[in-house]
Write a protein that holds these residues in place. Sequence first.
Motif, short mmCIF file in Angstrom:
data_model
loop_
_atom_site.label_atom_id
_atom_site.label_comp_id
_atom_site.label_asym_id
_atom_site.label_seq_id
_atom_site.Cartn_x
_atom_site.Cartn_y
_atom_site.Cartn_z
N TYR A 193 -18.89 35.65 20.17
CA TYR A 193 -17.98 34.52 20.02
C TYR A 193 -17.33 34.58 18.64
O TYR A 193 -18.02 34.71 17.62
N ARG A 256 -4.83 33.49 14.85
CA ARG A 256 -5.73 33.70 15.98
C ARG A 256 -6.54 32.43 16.23
O ARG A 256 -6.53 31.51 15.42
N LYS A 257 -7.19 32.39 17.37
CA LYS A 257 -8.02 31.23 17.72
C LYS A 257 -9.49 31.64 17.75
O LYS A 257 -9.83 32.81 17.94
N LYS A 259 -13.64 30.57 18.94
CA LYS A 259 -14.49 29.84 19.89
C LYS A 259 -15.28 28.74 19.18
O LYS A 259 -15.55 27.69 19.76
N SER A 288 -7.11 21.85 15.14
CA SER A 288 -6.79 21.79 16.57
C SER A 288 -6.02 23.02 17.03
O SER A 288 -6.08 23.40 18.21
N ASN A 289 -5.31 23.67 16.10
CA ASN A 289 -4.57 24.89 16.44
C ASN A 289 -5.41 26.15 16.30
O ASN A 289 -5.01 27.22 16.78
N VAL A 291 -8.94 26.31 17.05
CA VAL A 291 -10.03 26.42 18.02
C VAL A 291 -9.43 26.54 19.43
O VAL A 291 -8.52 25.80 19.79
N GLU A 292 -9.94 27.46 20.20
CA GLU A 292 -9.40 27.69 21.53
C GLU A 292 -9.87 26.61 22.50
O GLU A 292 -10.89 25.94 22.26
N PRO A 293 -9.13 26.37 23.58
CA PRO A 293 -9.55 25.38 24.57
C PRO A 293 -10.97 25.68 25.06
O PRO A 293 -11.29 26.83 25.38
N GLY A 295 -13.47 25.59 23.15
CA GLY A 295 -14.24 25.92 21.96
C GLY A 295 -14.76 24.67 21.28
O GLY A 295 -14.41 23.54 21.65
N ARG A 366 -12.82 21.27 22.03
CA ARG A 366 -11.36 21.24 22.18
C ARG A 366 -11.03 21.13 23.67
O ARG A 366 -11.51 21.89 24.51
#
Length: 367
Positions: A193, A256-257, A259, A288-289, A291-293, A295, A366
């Motif tokens: 991760y 990049r995002k 987890k 918020s930008n 961390v990936e959905p 995450g 997120r």
Amino acid sequence: MAGIRLTPEEPELPQGTPPRPQLPPAFAGAGGTAATATAGAALAGSGSGGLEMASDDERSVAADSWSVRSEYGSTLDDDQRYADAAEVLAAAAASANFPSGASDCCSDKDDQDPSEIEGSVLGLQSYWDASYSEDLANFQEHGHAGEIWFGADVMDTVAVWTKKLCADIIQGETPSGNDSIDCEVDEKQFSNYPVLDVGTGNGLLLQALAKQGFSNLTGTDYSEGAIELAKNLAARDGFTAINFLVDDILETKLDRKFKIVTDKGTLDAIGLHPDGRVKRVMYWESVSNLVEPGGIVVITSCNHTKDELVQEVEDFSKRKSGKEHLVEGAGNVPHIFRYIDHVRTYPTIMFGGVEGSHVCTVAFQRV
């Protein structure tokens, strides 16, 4: 469990010396009372309107006047530097229309939010640059790692609890709040991760996470001295795979995002900037930008309770959706983060008939 904020013990200063700037002495108890309203909530809907932000350059002399103390002592006059820092910070805060501890007698004092955080040199980058510069010098001379913010026990608890939280999410289980050191988790499920530690400082939290099986680790800090110290400590301790970068979370250049995003004291420090109310909103926007959905964000704080952090996240969602003035229960607000769990096993104390802890760790997912 809500957190309790206590005033740190400080050495007595000579008579007539202004108090040393420090973490605010506010106290918050458990439950959803008015005492748990957050600084972020006070900002909901305000944006930058009506709040003029002064530049860090205008206030940097405050941190430059601050004596960076360590166990090896200081050759500077601490008492005089405390006085200089307090005086300059108060003037800078006043120029930014931000309340400071030096101006405590305004006519509408009773109308102020009791949980609103006062500005401090601990919120200025120049303070941390000076602090990590001395920490780096102490490391090179003595091999000392510097201060572990909130202590080693809290750091280890955060690492183990984050590991258990990831396992619960993977298995579709409801988080149990279990942060037992003996918990059984298959590391292969989450070892790769991508993890980001914002405001990493000396980077020791990432080392603790590496010991728990996480291998894709990145630490960022706006202080070059902090990143240099973190790299040196990681090399010494055998964690050369950890990636450290100079980056300001409020103006991040990362594309990049992740987890998992961790924060141990960074949001606290941001809130202590004289423009902290605005900068905290900027913080949540940036995180918020990053961390990936799906995450998670794991925040450890000594300035806010669990309930206050939850409220701040809800207020951020309202602000993003343009519904900051919506009365609670009057309509649906699209959530950006949702509360998952918090650490429940930190040592507790009783104060004023209320039970709480010195620190809280809260996780959000997120959406």
